[in-house]
Design an enzyme around this catalytic site. Structure first.
Site, mmCIF file in Angstrom:
data_model
loop_
_atom_site.group_PDB
_atom_site.id
_atom_site.type_symbol
_atom_site.label_atom_id
_atom_site.label_comp_id
_atom_site.label_asym_id
_atom_site.label_seq_id
_atom_site.Cartn_x
_atom_site.Cartn_y
_atom_site.Cartn_z
ATOM 1 N N CYS A 91 24.024 -59.734 9.434
ATOM 2 C CA CYS A 91 24.019 -60.050 10.875
ATOM 3 C C CYS A 91 24.439 -61.486 11.169
ATOM 4 C CB CYS A 91 22.631 -59.827 11.459
ATOM 5 S SG CYS A 91 21.819 -58.331 10.891
ATOM 6 N N HIS A 343 25.094 -55.650 19.542
ATOM 7 C CA HIS A 343 25.057 -56.530 18.369
ATOM 8 C C HIS A 343 26.103 -56.042 17.365
ATOM 9 C CE1 HIS A 343 23.789 -58.733 14.921
ATOM 10 N NE2 HIS A 343 22.705 -58.053 14.598
ATOM 11 N N CYS A 373 18.192 -63.239 13.245
ATOM 12 C CA CYS A 373 17.629 -62.644 12.035
ATOM 13 C C CYS A 373 18.736 -61.926 11.275
ATOM 14 C CB CYS A 373 16.493 -61.688 12.378
ATOM 15 S SG CYS A 373 17.000 -60.240 13.333
#
EC number: 2.3.1.16
Length: 387
Positions: A91, A343, A373
Site C-alpha cells: 500500500c 485505494h 498503513c
C-alpha cells in the site's frame, strides 16, 4: 545534502473498478497520461534532464508487470535515456517511490525525478496470484493476510464501535463530495479519457467512486463482510475498489530555483516502521513518531494530516493514538479519504501526498503529514513543509 522539493503533483480521477470509466484503459495508459501531463504543466523542465522515474505498483503482473514504470515511460514517448523502476511496498509503494527519489536527490545522484504510482484494481485484483508460504503460519496468524480481518482485530483492541465506523465513512463521502462541488480537487485532477456506460469515449474530470447519497443510517444496514458472525467492518466502512494513478515532479531546491519553478513543498522527514501483521493498520503510528522525531517536530506542529483510510476500524485507532481525534474537523482528511475515493494500492501514497499539498496551500499551512498503513504490518510517513 540537497534539499528535496515538490514542484508539481497530479492525479487521475478515481475510477470505479467494477464497470467504471477506466474499464477499457490500462494501467500503462493512466500512468503515461500523467507523465505527459505533469511535464506539459511544467515546460521549463527538459525531460532529458530527468534522471529516473520511480513508480509504485503492487500487483506487478499482467498489464502491470515487466516494469510498468518503463512501459509507461515508453508509451508516453519520454526520452529513452531516462531510467525507470517499479517500486513495491504494498500500500505504501508510491510513497516509497517518493522516498527513493528523494534520497537519490539528497546525495546528488539525481537532480530531477518523476515519481508516482498506479493500480488498476479492475484489471488486476488485489488477490490475483497471491500465494503465501505455508510456513508463515508458524510466526504470523493466517488472518494477517486478510486485510479486513486485521481491521476487525485493530478495531476490537481499541474499542471502536460500529457506529463510530459508520460515522467516519459517511464523513469521508460527504467531505469528498463537498470538495468536488467546491472545486477543491480541480488543481490536482488531470482530466483523463474514459468510457461511459454506453461505451462512448468521454473525458472524466471527477472521482466517480464517491457516493454522495451515503448516510450513517444507510451504512448501518450493511452486513459485516469479513467476519459475518461477530464483525463490525462492512464494505461501506472499507476503502473503495478503484483504478487510478498519481504523479509528482521532484527535484533539488537548487535546480527548481535555477529553472524558475515554484516550490510547492519541501520534504522535511521520511520514515517507515513495522508492526504486528495481525494489526497491520496500526503502522502509521510508529512511522509517524519516527518521522516527527527526525523532523524535530510534534504532532501539534502538523497543520494538515492525510491518513489513508484503508478501513474506518483502522483509521480511528491511529487517529486516537496520534492524538488527532479532537482535531479531525480542523486537520484530518479534510477532503475525504480512501473510503470515498478508493485505494488503488500503488497509487495511494502520492495521491494522498498530492491532496495534502493542495490542502496545505489552500489553508496556508506550514507543515503537513501524509501517512498510511501497509499490508503485513508496516507503516510509512512523510512530513512536508511549505516554503
Amino acid at each position: 545534502m540537497n534539499t528535496v522539493v515538490i514542484v508539481d503533483c497530479l492525479r487521475t480521477p478515481m475510477g470505479r473498478s467494477k464497470g467504471g470509466a477506466f474499464r477499457h484503459q490500462r494501467a500503462e495508459d493512466l500512468s503515461a497520461h500523467l507523465m505527459k501531463g505533469i511535464l506539459a504543466r511544467n515546460p521549463q523542465v527538459n525531460p532529458k534532464e530527468i534522471e529516473d522515474i520511480y513508480w509504485g505498483c503492487v500487483q506487478q503482473t499482467l498489464e502491470q508487470g515487466f516494469n510498468v514504470a518503463r512501459n509507461a515511460a515508453l508509451l508516453a514517448g519520454l526520452p529513452i535515456e531516462i531510467g525507470a523502476v517499479t517500486v513495491n511496498r504494498l500500500c505504501g509503494s508510491s510513497m516509497q517511490a517518493l522516498h527513493d527519489a528523494a534520497r537519490a536527490i539528497m546525495v546528488g545522484d539525481a537532480e530531477i525525478c518523476l515519481v508516482g504510482g498506479v493500480e488498476h484494481m479492475g484489471h488486476v485484483p488485489m488477490t490475483h496470484g497471491v500465494d503465501f508460504h505455508p510456513g508463515l503460519s508458524k510466526n504470523v496468524a493466517k488472518a494477517a493476510g486478510m486485510m479486513g480481518l486485521t481491521a476487525e482485530m485493530l478495531g476490537k483492541l481499541h474499542g471502536i464501535s460500529r457506529q463510530q465506523q459508520d460515522e467516519f465513512a459517511a464523513r469521508s463521502h460527504a467531505r469528498a463530495h463537498a470538495a468536488t462541488l467546491e472545486g477543491r480537487f480541480k488543481n490536482e485532477i488531470l482530466p483523463t479519457e474514459g468510457h461511459a456506460a454506453d461505451g462512448t469515449l468521454f473525458t472524466l474530470d471527477y472521482d466517480e467512486v464517491i457516493r454522495p447519497e451515503t448516510t450513517v443510517a444507510g451504512l448501518a444496514e450493511l452486513r459485516p463482510v469479513f467476519d459475518p458472525a461477530n464483525g463490525t467492518v462492512t464494505a461501506g466502512t472499507s476503502s473503495a475498489l478503484s483504478d487510478g494513478a498519481s504523479a509528482m515532479l521532484v527535484m533539488s531546491e537548487q535546480k527548481a530555483k535555477a529553472l524558475g519553478l515554484t516550490i510547492r513543498a519541501r520534504i522535511k522527514a521520511m520514515a517507515v516502521a513495522g508492526c504486528d501483521p495481525s494489526i497491520m493498520g496500526y503502522g502509521p503510528v510508529p512511522a509517524t513518531h519516527k518521522a516527527l522525531k527526525r523532523a524535530g517536530l510534534t504532532m501539534q506542529d502538523m497543520d494538515v494530516v492525510e491518513l489513508n483510510e484503508a478501513f474506518a476500524a483502522q483509521s480511528l485507532p491511529c487517529a486516537k493514538d496520534l492524538g488527532l481525534l479532537d482535531m479531525m474537523d480542523d486537520k484530518v482528511n479534510l477532503n475525504g479519504g480512501a473510503i470515498a475515493l478508493g485505494h488503488p494500492l500503488g497509487c495511494s501514497g502520492t495521491r494522498i501526498s498530492t491532496t495534502l499539498i493542495n490542502l496545505m496551500e489552500a489553508k496556508d499551512a506550514k507543515y503537513g503529514l501524509a501517512t498510511m498503513c501497509i499490508g503485513l504490518g508496516q507503516g510509512i510517513a512523510t512530513i512536508f513543509e511549505r516554503p
